[in-house]
Scaffold this active site. Structure first.
Site, PDB file in Angstrom:
ATOM      1  CE1 TYR A  92       5.768  15.873  24.263  1.00 62.39           C
ATOM      2  CE2 TYR A  92       5.310  13.667  23.691  1.00 62.39           C
ATOM      3  CZ  TYR A  92       6.500  14.841  23.859  1.00 62.39           C
ATOM      4  OH  TYR A  92       7.735  14.188  23.981  1.00 62.39           O
ATOM      5  NE  ARG A  95       3.237  13.873  19.794  1.00 61.49           N
ATOM      6  CZ  ARG A  95       3.563  15.093  20.297  1.00 61.49           C
ATOM      7  NH1 ARG A  95       2.623  15.823  20.698  1.00 61.49           N
ATOM      8  NH2 ARG A  95       4.891  15.370  20.469  1.00 61.49           N
ATOM      9  CB  CYS A 104       9.320  -7.197  21.026  1.00 63.81           C
ATOM     10  SG  CYS A 104       8.734  -5.575  22.253  1.00 63.81           S
ATOM     11  CB  CYS A 108      16.153  -4.126  21.386  1.00 66.28           C
ATOM     12  SG  CYS A 108      14.918  -4.082  19.890  1.00 66.28           S
ATOM     13  NE  ARG A 113       7.333   2.685  26.376  1.00 65.26           N
ATOM     14  CZ  ARG A 113       7.299   3.065  25.055  1.00 65.26           C
ATOM     15  NH1 ARG A 113       7.023   2.216  24.254  1.00 65.26           N
ATOM     16  NH2 ARG A 113       6.751   4.261  25.176  1.00 65.26           N
ATOM     17  CG  ASP A 274      15.495   6.837  25.833  1.00 66.41           C
ATOM     18  OD1 ASP A 274      15.526   8.054  26.022  1.00 66.41           O
ATOM     19  OD2 ASP A 274      15.060   6.101  25.229  1.00 66.41           O
ATOM     20  CG  ASP A 311      11.572  10.844  25.434  1.00 64.81           C
ATOM     21  OD1 ASP A 311      11.131  11.545  26.143  1.00 64.81           O
ATOM     22  OD2 ASP A 311      10.881  10.074  24.551  1.00 64.81           O
ATOM     23  CE  LYS A 318       9.913  10.466  21.735  1.00 59.28           C
ATOM     24  NZ  LYS A 318       8.694  10.128  22.263  1.00 59.28           N
TER      25      LYS A 318
HETATM   26  C1  LIG Z   1       7.644   9.799  21.827  1.00 61.80           C
HETATM   27  C2  LIG Z   1       6.634   9.700  22.292  1.00 61.80           C
HETATM   28  C3  LIG Z   1       5.344  10.351  21.786  1.00 61.80           C
HETATM   29  C4  LIG Z   1       5.497  10.728  20.199  1.00 61.80           C
HETATM   30  O1  LIG Z   1       6.207  11.739  19.922  1.00 61.80           O
HETATM   31  P1  LIG Z   1       6.555  12.547  18.618  1.00 61.80           P
HETATM   32  O2  LIG Z   1       7.463  13.459  18.839  1.00 61.80           O
HETATM   33  O3  LIG Z   1       5.118  13.043  17.979  1.00 61.80           O
HETATM   34  O4  LIG Z   1       6.811  11.220  17.541  1.00 61.80           O
HETATM   35  C5  LIG Z   1       4.178  10.581  22.289  1.00 61.80           C
HETATM   36  N1  LIG Z   1       3.799  10.368  23.336  1.00 61.80           N
HETATM   37  C6  LIG Z   1       4.700   9.864  24.091  1.00 61.80           C
HETATM   38  C7  LIG Z   1       4.682   9.741  25.863  1.00 61.80           C
HETATM   39  C8  LIG Z   1       6.249   9.697  23.838  1.00 61.80           C
HETATM   40  O5  LIG Z   1       6.996   9.134  24.655  1.00 61.80           O
HETATM   41  S1  SF4 Z   2      12.982  -1.389  21.400  1.00 60.14           S
HETATM   42 FE1  SF4 Z   2      11.965  -2.431  23.074  1.00 60.14          FE
HETATM   43  S2  SF4 Z   2       9.805  -2.155  22.744  1.00 60.14           S
HETATM   44 FE2  SF4 Z   2      10.945  -1.726  20.800  1.00 60.14          FE
HETATM   45  S3  SF4 Z   2      11.073  -3.818  19.698  1.00 60.14           S
HETATM   46 FE3  SF4 Z   2      13.043  -3.367  20.801  1.00 60.14          FE
HETATM   47  S4  SF4 Z   2      12.505  -4.616  22.789  1.00 60.14           S
HETATM   48 FE4  SF4 Z   2      10.427  -4.222  21.745  1.00 60.14          FE
END
Ligand SMILES: *Cc1c(COP(=O)(O)O)cnc(C)c1O
Ligand code: SF4
Length: 345
Positions: A92, A95, A104, A108, A113, A274, A311, A318
């Site tokens: 976006y 941001r 981490c 999870c 990821r 996801d 997403d 999103k």
């Molecule tokens: C989730 C995400 C964000 C943050 O999204 P918000 O809707 O602002 O919370 C920003 N960049 C990427 C690539 C994302 O996956």
């Molecule tokens: S969701 Fe993935 S990136 Fe987030 S704390 Fe759990 S293992 Fe780490």
């Protein structure tokens, strides 16, 4: 006896009595593919006799993870297609994600990821890579917010976090810095005064987004750690992943959202799961998610309402996918009854 430190292998989980010894060979194969870690705080919450324990389901490997199903993707939300430099995801205009580490505190089982995090995953950024990431942000005045994520940035030392904050402090057009983390709940002892100071080092408007999926994660120690962050003037928001058999019923989800609000954390997103590899056993449908959102709206405070988010696979961004209440000249009330709208004149 709960373990004193983080358990990082299937064998360590078996030694701690968290998985049955006969399951060890199969679960070692899972652990060879996807990183395993559970902190002492989270391990202590597991009731080993409870087959459906929601903490166990989040962190203990299962053989079902070796099964891939249609639609699953190693990069389910298209991070890689939007990564202009190492450690930055720019999807976006206003941001970016900054990912200084792919380590981490816990791993999870549903992680979106999961192919990037862990000891075998992408490496922690070197100082030169961090310079390049910050140079990318500095060169783009449209970047208003930096979302520091990973991995989990709060596994870095306060010194490393302070260094990142000080770099961002120099970029005038960045006004907001948001950290995404699980640490205040899964390892609250890491939230020291020094850590809180480091989070504020950028001097920007700083937010912390806590990822938690069950009210039991918000232990007294976790609530105290979040209190230290909020008392320092850092607002907190929440992120939850909707997960089958973990939090996909109205009572569990309501208790979690209330636990956030009691901790002064504003519920932000409820993520639809996801299509990460090997996670079909934890997925719900959007219909189920919408029904849960309606149940929350009918039952608990407006402060406790997250936005239900999808997403879009492939990196398309999103979008909210919560239930609609308007239908063809009628509106549904929180109890599910339809009323004409606009009202008859
Ligand atoms: C989730 C995400 C964000 C943050 O999204 P918000 O809707 O602002 O919370 C920003 N960049 C990427 C690539 C994302 O996956
Ligand atoms: S969701 Fe993935 S990136 Fe987030 S704390 Fe759990 S293992 Fe780490």
């Amino acid at each position: 006896m709960p373990p004193a430190h983080t358990l990082r292998s299937a064998a360590a989980l078996a030694d701690a009595g968290l998985i049955a010894p006969e399951r060890l060979p199969a679960l070692e194969r899972v652990a060879a593919q996807y990183a395993v870690a559970i902190t002492a705080d989270m391990a202590a919450l597991i009731e080993p006799a409870n087959q459906a324990d929601p903490i166990a389901r989040q962190f203990l490997p299962q053989v079902a993870e070796l099964v891939s199903t249609p639609g699953e993707d190693p990069d389910p939300i298209g991070d890689l297609t939007h990564s202009p430099v190492e450690g930055v995801v720019h999807r976006y205009a206003d941001r970016v994600l900054l990912k200084p580490t792919h380590t981490c505190a816990v791993y999870c089982r549903f992680c979106f990821r999961r192919e990037m995090v862990g000891p075998e995953g992408l490496k922690t950024l070197s100082p030169a890579q961090l310079d390049a990431a910050c140079a990318y942000i500095a060169a783009r005045p449209e970047i208003w917010e930096v979302i520091v994520t990973g991995g989990d940035p709060l596994v870095l030392s306060p010194r490393r976090l302070r260094d990142i904050g000080e770099r961002l402090a120099q970029i005038e057009h960045v006004k907001v810095v948001r950290f995404h983390t699980r640490v205040p709940a899964v390892d609250p002892s890491l939230i020291t005064g020094e850590m809180v100071d480091a989070l504020k080092a950028s001097g920007k408007a700083v937010y912390v987004a806590l990822h938690a999926n069950h009210a039991r994660e918000l232990t007294p120690a976790a609530r105290a750690a979040c209190g230290r962050i909020v008392d320092a003037g850092i607002p907190m928001i929440s992120q939850t992943v909707l997960l089958a058999g973990i939090n996909d019923d109205p009572q569990t989800l309501s208790a979690l959202m209330r636990a956030f609000v009691e901790t002064r954390i504003k519920p932000y997103y409820l993520h639809h799961h996801d299509y990460a590899p090997g996670t079909a056993h934890l997925r719900t449908t959007i219909d189920e998610g919408q029904a849960l959102m309606k149940a929350l709206r009918g039952a608990i405070s407006g402060l406790c309402q997250p936005t239900y988010i999808l997403d879009i696979p492939g990196g398309h961004g999103k979008v909210p996918v919560g239930p609609g209440y308007l239908d063809n000249g009628t509106v549904e009330d929180p109890e599910g009854r339809a009323h004409p709208y606009p009202p008859a004149g």
